[in-house]
Design an enzyme around this catalytic site. Structure first.
Site, PDB file in Angstrom:
ATOM      1  N   GLU A 151       0.994  -1.355   0.353  1.00 19.76           N
ATOM      2  CA  GLU A 151      -0.135  -0.111  -0.613  1.00 19.76           C
ATOM      3  C   GLU A 151       1.075   1.339   0.477  1.00 19.76           C
ATOM      4  OE1 GLU A 151      -2.964   1.954   2.579  1.00 19.76           O
ATOM      5  OE2 GLU A 151      -2.307   0.456   3.338  1.00 19.76           O
ATOM      6  N   CYS A 169      -1.231   9.281   2.210  1.00 16.29           N
ATOM      7  CA  CYS A 169      -1.704   8.607   0.506  1.00 16.29           C
ATOM      8  C   CYS A 169      -2.482   8.954  -0.063  1.00 16.29           C
ATOM      9  CB  CYS A 169      -1.373   7.637   0.838  1.00 16.29           C
ATOM     10  SG  CYS A 169      -2.084   5.695   1.598  1.00 16.29           S
TER      11      CYS A 169
END
Length: 367
Positions: free
Chosen positions: A252, A286
């Site tokens: 991720e 993110c």
């Protein structure tokens, strides 16, 4: 358990807590004061953790569904009971504003609740095989099962919920884990590991510690760990994948999130959401909004709504209820972002708001 009074956070290996190794002081990005002390695991500690996870895998995978669900339920209840203390620890060690930290703990409750519910739904499938006369009367059963111990590496920006993203699914399916939390903010992860251990998860099936990158190399290369789950930068993630051999690798990584605003959009709503999406936790996410594409007919009108909202953001003490933006995780992180702003201006960008740095604080900026 009042973690706000706890200064020492030992690491967990094979069901035991250790305060050996070099002490590591974790300091508040806001004040520089010591939030807590943990200890640097050595290469020998890492080996013991991997060996423990390998041994404990059988115990974890053979836990019956009702027992896994019971443990996850205890974890959920413990997080709920310690919600404010956990949020305060997040704010202290990572600089995240307390209101945002509370939201993170609430998300961790949801994450473990999802794990609790999914632990009851790991089903199989029955398949008929009588596709031709030779297989008449035959059938197949498909079952899902954990493939083996997991190496989990997590970042600083969500020191509880992104750890929960690794641990809740592992507990739900019954596998062991070796967890390396971010060195900038490991205390929340170590505290969560204690909660999980005290809920009854088998000894050795969760091992959690801070260590150097060199000491952590076996988490990537050791074949006893069958899965590598990493959340962090793209550069590091892809490099780890190259070293992981036959492991299953789950990455991720960072993003470059964009928003598109059409001329028929609700501009007040769009501006509000872009400010929230762009500046929550000082943009250290993110999924943080980094680019906004605005339909030309409403470009000026959108700016007129965006910029005043940006200017109203309050910078300050993460524990202050009125603070919108705390410090970045370190002065170096703020300096790097400030350099990007300067580079953009030198390349022709127009600075519409912010751009100034003071230590770990960076003013909310619009280019």
């Amino acid at each position: 358990m009042n973690i706000s009074m706890t200064r020492e956070f030992p690491f967990l290996i094979d069901g035991q807590y250790f305060s050996s190794g070099a002490p590591v002081e974790i300091r508040s990005p806001f004040s520089g004061e010591v939030v807590g002390v943990t200890y640097q695991a050595t290469p020998a500690d890492v080996e013991r953790a991997i060996a423990a996870a390998s041994r404990a895998f059988d115990a974890a995978r053979h836990l019956p569904t009702h027992r896994r669900a019971e443990i996850l339920d205890k974890i959920v209840r413990a997080i709920q009971a310690n919600h404010e203390d956990m949020a305060r620890l997040i704010a202290l060690e990572s600089g995240k504003p307390i209101r945002t930290a509370r939201a993170e703990v609430a998300r961790a409750v949801l994450t473990f609740t999802d794990g609790l519910e999914e632990s009851k739904r790991i089903r199989g499938e029955w398949l008929p095989l009588d596709l031709d006369p030779s297989s008449a009367g035959r059938s197949a059963i498909v079952r899902r099962f954990p493939v083996g111990p997991v190496a989990a590496i997590t970042p600083f920006n969500f020191p509880v919920n992104l750890v929960a993203h690794k641990l809740a699914p592992a507990l739900a399916c019954g596998t062991s884990v070796v967890l390396k939390p971010a060195p900038q903010a490991p205390l929340s992860a170590l505290n969560l590991a204690r909660i999980i251990s005290e809920a009854g998860w088998p000894a050795g099936a969760l091992n959690a510690f801070a260590c150097s990158n060199d000491a952590a190399q076996p988490l990537i290369s050791d074949d006893r760990l069958k899965v590598l789950s990493f959340t962090g930068s793209a550069a590091v993630g892809w490099a780890l994948k190259q070293k992981a051999g036959k492991k299953r690798v789950l990455l991720e990584l960072g993003g470059n999130a964009a928003v598109a605003i059409h001329s028929d959009a609700d501009l007040d709503f769009a501006a509000e959401r872009c400010v929230m999406g762009g500046f929550t936790y000082s943009g250290q996410s993110c999924v943080s909004v980094q680019r906004i594409f605005v339909h030309r007919p409403v470009f000026d009108a959108f700016l007129d709504k965006l910029l005043p909202r940006v200017s109203q953001l309050e910078l300050g003490d993460p524990l202050d209820e009125t603070t919108d933006l705390g410090p970045m995780i370190s002065p170096a992180a703020a300096e790097r972002a400030a350099r990007w702003i300067q580079d953009a201006v030198r390349s022709g960008a127009q600075l519409l708001a912010g751009g100034e740095r003071d230590g770990s604080f960076l003013q909310p900026t619009v280019l």
